[in-house]
Design a protein around this motif. Structure first.
Motif, PDB file in Angstrom:
ATOM      1  N   GLN A  88      74.903  36.493 -48.584  1.00  0.00           N
ATOM      2  CA  GLN A  88      74.121  37.765 -48.911  1.00  0.00           C
ATOM      3  C   GLN A  88      72.487  37.631 -48.920  1.00  0.00           C
ATOM      4  O   GLN A  88      71.738  38.449 -48.807  1.00  0.00           O
ATOM      5  N   ILE A  89      72.116  36.196 -49.184  1.00  0.00           N
ATOM      6  CA  ILE A  89      70.719  35.717 -49.245  1.00  0.00           C
ATOM      7  C   ILE A  89      70.468  35.526 -47.768  1.00  0.00           C
ATOM      8  O   ILE A  89      69.318  35.895 -47.387  1.00  0.00           O
ATOM      9  N   PHE A  90      70.948  34.508 -47.216  1.00  0.00           N
ATOM     10  CA  PHE A  90      70.505  34.080 -45.737  1.00  0.00           C
ATOM     11  C   PHE A  90      70.354  35.115 -44.842  1.00  0.00           C
ATOM     12  O   PHE A  90      69.760  34.864 -43.861  1.00  0.00           O
ATOM     13  N   ARG A  91      71.300  36.329 -45.057  1.00  0.00           N
ATOM     14  CA  ARG A  91      71.322  37.161 -44.041  1.00  0.00           C
ATOM     15  C   ARG A  91      69.873  37.997 -44.054  1.00  0.00           C
ATOM     16  O   ARG A  91      69.317  38.483 -43.127  1.00  0.00           O
ATOM     17  N   LEU A  92      69.328  37.861 -45.357  1.00  0.00           N
ATOM     18  CA  LEU A  92      67.919  38.477 -45.521  1.00  0.00           C
ATOM     19  C   LEU A  92      66.879  37.795 -45.272  1.00  0.00           C
ATOM     20  O   LEU A  92      65.997  38.269 -44.675  1.00  0.00           O
ATOM     21  N   VAL A  93      67.002  36.447 -45.401  1.00  0.00           N
ATOM     22  CA  VAL A  93      66.232  35.233 -45.013  1.00  0.00           C
ATOM     23  C   VAL A  93      65.982  35.445 -43.424  1.00  0.00           C
ATOM     24  O   VAL A  93      64.895  35.434 -42.682  1.00  0.00           O
ATOM     25  N   GLU A 182      66.070  40.831 -56.175  1.00  0.00           N
ATOM     26  CA  GLU A 182      67.531  41.288 -56.360  1.00  0.00           C
ATOM     27  C   GLU A 182      67.505  42.695 -56.409  1.00  0.00           C
ATOM     28  O   GLU A 182      68.456  43.524 -55.860  1.00  0.00           O
ATOM     29  N   SER A 183      66.552  43.302 -57.105  1.00  0.00           N
ATOM     30  CA  SER A 183      66.725  44.960 -57.351  1.00  0.00           C
ATOM     31  C   SER A 183      66.317  45.582 -56.213  1.00  0.00           C
ATOM     32  O   SER A 183      66.875  46.663 -55.856  1.00  0.00           O
ATOM     33  N   GLU A 184      65.334  45.057 -55.215  1.00  0.00           N
ATOM     34  CA  GLU A 184      65.199  45.629 -54.260  1.00  0.00           C
ATOM     35  C   GLU A 184      65.886  45.301 -52.943  1.00  0.00           C
ATOM     36  O   GLU A 184      65.826  45.850 -51.751  1.00  0.00           O
ATOM     37  N   HIS A 234      72.832  36.568 -37.181  1.00  0.00           N
ATOM     38  CA  HIS A 234      71.959  37.702 -38.025  1.00  0.00           C
ATOM     39  C   HIS A 234      70.761  37.850 -37.349  1.00  0.00           C
ATOM     40  O   HIS A 234      70.172  38.784 -37.451  1.00  0.00           O
ATOM     41  N   TYR A 235      70.269  36.583 -37.263  1.00  0.00           N
ATOM     42  CA  TYR A 235      68.659  36.694 -36.829  1.00  0.00           C
ATOM     43  C   TYR A 235      68.442  37.144 -35.642  1.00  0.00           C
ATOM     44  O   TYR A 235      67.630  37.985 -35.242  1.00  0.00           O
ATOM     45  N   LEU A 236      69.629  36.769 -34.565  1.00  0.00           N
ATOM     46  CA  LEU A 236      69.162  37.391 -33.107  1.00  0.00           C
ATOM     47  C   LEU A 236      69.249  38.769 -33.229  1.00  0.00           C
ATOM     48  O   LEU A 236      68.861  39.517 -32.344  1.00  0.00           O
TER      49      LEU A 236
END
Length: 319
Positions: A88-93, A182-184, A234-236
């Motif tokens: 859930q975090i590395f998708r955002l990164v 986390e909140s946003e 996810h990046y591509l």
């Protein structure tokens, strides 16, 4: 106003100033580390800071002074190696990196900064380190300058042929440079000293190397092939979508060939990342007043470079 000295930085000294206990009104003051002008172009850093801010990828910059700058504090948590492995975090990164990579320059595309930096660091090592009689460790614990020059030449010949696009890169995406709100439900990258146009695959491969951490380096944490392929997909998807949106198009489909190509590119450019930061560590060991074992860090990067080289050179680009 309460000042608070941050201790995680290994290039500069950073202080937060605030009145509100929750630091909602905090501003950050960064004082450049000793001799960092040897490997940081401060004019370029400021320009890239402003470009990233214009695209909502950086905090507000309040002012600059002779040996530092003052800017907005980003609310959130500075990540560690345990966080960047979480899907859930590395998708955002991956999305945030794609967002920066999709920023278009005006006019002709600049050359990648990688080779200039490697040669510049080599020159500094030749002139500033090897002439010092007080550095016997350099003779026994790190590769010779002749060997390092050969490795840089081999990297340039090999990696230049991989066809990785030149994009605006962060170039220093270690875990602590990623702030998770986390909140946003978003991440933002901080510290743009090394930002600039470079190979897309370098930025990604460098980030994968940073899964190992900095203070307690553990390269067994380097992401597995399966984890990398998830991250890269996810990046591509994000990169294609963001690039096409800026050109009036829609989302793009990621093919298996594109995915495998980027996988090979990222892992091979990760070699250049090891060598670059090993050089950087030796230079910092000579000049920095920050309490960090730069020489040990450089040795670890050299060791991992030669270990990884035998594995990633066996990777072949898909046909």
């Amino acid at each position: 106003m309460s000042p608070s000295l941050f201790t995680d930085g290994i290039t500069n000294k950073l202080m937060a100033c605030y009145v509100d206990e929750g630091m909602a009104d905090a501003i950050l003051v960064r004082v450049y580390g000793r001799k960092t002008e040897l490997f940081v172009d401060r004019e370029s850093e400021l320009k890239n800071f402003q470009v990233l801010r214009a695209h909502a990828c950086a905090p507000k910059l309040y002012c600059t002074f002779q040996n530092g700058l003052c800017y907005e504090f980003m609310q959130g948590t500075a990540l560690g190696p345990q966080h960047v492995r979480e899907p859930q975090i590395f998708r955002l990164v991956a999305w945030e990196m794609a967002k920066i990579h999709a920023i278009h320059t005006n006019g002709s595309l600049p050359k990648p900064s990688l080779w200039h930096k490697l040669h510049k660091y080599l020159t500094i090592m030749k002139t500033e380190l090897t002439t010092k009689a007080s550095h016997p460790r350099l003779c026994h614990e790190v590769p010779s300058l002749e060997v390092l020059e050969q490795e840089v030449a081999w990297l340039k010949e090999s990696l230049s042929q991989l066809g990785s696009p030149i994009v605006l890169c962060h170039n220093d995406l270690l875990c602590k440079n990623i702030i998770y709100n986390e909140s946003e439900e978003h991440v933002r990258f901080i510290d743009y000293e090394y930002a600039g146009y470079n190979y897309q695959a370098f930025d990604i491969g460098n980030h994968f190397n940073e899964f190992a951490g900095v203070n307690e380096v553990d390269y067994s944490l380097y992401p597995s092939r399966d984890m990398q392929l998830q991250w890269l997909r996810h990046y591509l998807q994000a990169y294609k979508q963001l690039s096409r949106e800026s050109q009036g198009g829609g989302a793009g489909v990621v093919s298996d060939k594109e995915l495998e190509t980027l996988y090979v590119q990222a892992n091979q450019f990760a070699l250049a990342s090891h060598l670059l930061w090993a050089f950087w560590g030796l230079i910092q060991d000579q000049y920095s007043t920050i309490d960090f074992n730069f020489f040990r860090y450089a040795r670890l990067r050299f060791k991992q470079y030669f270990k990884a080289k035998s594995m990633v050179t066996a990777l072949e680009m898909p046909k």
